[in-house]
Design a protein around this motif. Structure first.
Motif, PDB file in Angstrom:
ATOM      1  N   LEU A  99       8.405 116.946  83.742  1.00 50.97           N
ATOM      2  CA  LEU A  99       8.644 116.557  82.344  1.00 50.97           C
ATOM      3  C   LEU A  99       7.684 115.477  81.863  1.00 50.97           C
ATOM      4  N   CYS A 100       7.427 114.500  82.713  1.00 57.61           N
ATOM      5  CA  CYS A 100       6.799 113.257  82.247  1.00 57.61           C
ATOM      6  C   CYS A 100       5.374 113.062  82.749  1.00 57.61           C
ATOM      7  N   GLN A 101       4.585 112.416  81.895  1.00 64.15           N
ATOM      8  CA  GLN A 101       3.357 111.796  82.376  1.00 64.15           C
ATOM      9  C   GLN A 101       3.768 110.462  83.015  1.00 64.15           C
ATOM     10  N   VAL A 152       6.805 115.430  75.270  1.00 63.51           N
ATOM     11  CA  VAL A 152       7.503 116.106  74.173  1.00 63.51           C
ATOM     12  C   VAL A 152       6.994 115.463  72.883  1.00 63.51           C
ATOM     13  N   ASP A 153       6.229 116.209  72.116  1.00 68.50           N
ATOM     14  CA  ASP A 153       5.591 115.647  70.926  1.00 68.50           C
ATOM     15  C   ASP A 153       6.615 115.071  69.963  1.00 68.50           C
ATOM     16  N   GLY A 154       6.355 113.850  69.523  1.00 65.49           N
ATOM     17  CA  GLY A 154       7.177 113.238  68.484  1.00 65.49           C
ATOM     18  C   GLY A 154       8.464 112.610  68.969  1.00 65.49           C
ATOM     19  N   ALA A 155       8.764 112.684  70.267  1.00 64.68           N
ATOM     20  CA  ALA A 155      10.022 112.117  70.759  1.00 64.68           C
ATOM     21  C   ALA A 155       9.984 110.585  70.699  1.00 64.68           C
ATOM     22  N   VAL A 156      11.051 110.000  70.194  1.00 62.69           N
ATOM     23  CA  VAL A 156      11.186 108.539  70.084  1.00 62.69           C
ATOM     24  C   VAL A 156      12.458 108.064  70.796  1.00 62.69           C
ATOM     25  N   GLU A 157      13.564 108.775  70.557  1.00 61.33           N
ATOM     26  CA  GLU A 157      14.835 108.409  71.171  1.00 61.33           C
ATOM     27  C   GLU A 157      15.224 109.477  72.202  1.00 61.33           C
ATOM     28  N   LEU A 158      16.162 109.125  73.078  1.00 67.59           N
ATOM     29  CA  LEU A 158      16.591 110.090  74.100  1.00 67.59           C
ATOM     30  C   LEU A 158      17.121 111.382  73.471  1.00 67.59           C
ATOM     31  N   GLU A 193      18.681 119.603  78.546  1.00 66.78           N
ATOM     32  CA  GLU A 193      17.986 119.994  79.781  1.00 66.78           C
ATOM     33  C   GLU A 193      16.831 119.024  80.083  1.00 66.78           C
ATOM     34  N   GLN A 194      16.082 118.660  79.041  1.00 65.03           N
ATOM     35  CA  GLN A 194      14.990 117.697  79.231  1.00 65.03           C
ATOM     36  C   GLN A 194      15.540 116.331  79.646  1.00 65.03           C
ATOM     37  N   MET A 239      23.658 110.323  81.592  1.00 66.87           N
ATOM     38  CA  MET A 239      22.649 110.504  80.550  1.00 66.87           C
ATOM     39  C   MET A 239      23.297 110.973  79.257  1.00 66.87           C
ATOM     40  N   GLU A 240      24.222 111.914  79.367  1.00 65.17           N
ATOM     41  CA  GLU A 240      24.876 112.407  78.142  1.00 65.17           C
ATOM     42  C   GLU A 240      25.765 111.325  77.516  1.00 65.17           C
TER      43      GLU A 240
END
Lengths: 138, 138
Positions: free
Chosen positions: A22-24, A42-48, A54-55, B60-61
């Motif tokens: 998932l992560c760099q 994940v482009d544009g992700a800011v919050e969980l 699944e991610q 996490m959830e």
């Protein structure tokens, strides 16, 4: 499909280590702590909750894996970690990222959090190369 | 089976709100921020990898759910949250716990982290009761 880009702010203080599913994974350039940064690709992700469930589950497992690496780096340096500090803040750089930091009672900032405090000690080129090798090979 | 006990240190600064499937949810007694604490009800847990993978996915959830509550509390107070800060630190109190805090650019500590800084503003009894009701009913 666009290629994932880390915010340029991360380039200033950290270096690319490896891509996990998932992560760099980036190594923070600071000799005071074993310190990894996870950037979900994940482009544009800011919050969980910008990730799918699944991610998020994958992120949690990569947080644990990063903690294992951080502990191993501390151990290898003869400075075993007393406590992991794991955090998603993003007040300065909004792109979603997780810090996983190995803390010690004698680390100079204990028990305070490390973010927003001056005093970073850049890694030597040799140390940086050795740490990156250890992260990639684990 | 032993009954789960929150470390007494949590009693000093926060109040029980509700039990979710994995975590005890507590409201931090600080009017400056909407701030929840999640304590996984797992005896002896200190680090994330003291939980099973299934418990971690549940955590996490619940972190995401806590973030939704924190945003709703900020909205209801007319102070919408600019950024969630989510962290597992534990340098002072080791029992595994997650902070979920709603931050605003005008919150007085922005963009610094809030932990280890003085200045908590206790909630009034009325505000505390209203916040607990909102957390429980959501």
């Amino acid at each position: 499909m666009t290629e994932f880009k880390a915010d340029p702010a991360f380039e200033a203080g950290s270096v690319f280590a490896v891509d996990w599913p998932l992560c760099q994974v980036r190594l923070q350039d600071d000799a005071r702590f074993p310190w990894l940064i996870l950037l979900p690709r994940v482009d544009g992700a800011v919050e969980l909750d910008d990730l799918t469930a699944e991610q998020r589950a994958a992120l949690m497992e990569e947080m644990v894996r990063a903690g294992e690496r951080v502990r191993a780096l501390g151990q290898a340096a003869g400075r075993p970690v007393d406590k992991l500090n794991t955090a998603a803040l993003g007040n300065v750089t909004r792109q979603l990222h997780l810090h996983v930091v190995g803390r010690r009672r004698d680390d100079g900032l204990w028990p305070d959090p490390i973010w927003g405090r001056p005093g970073a000690v850049p890694l030597s080129a040799d140390d940086k190369a050795a740490l990156l090798r250890a992260i990639r090979e684990a």
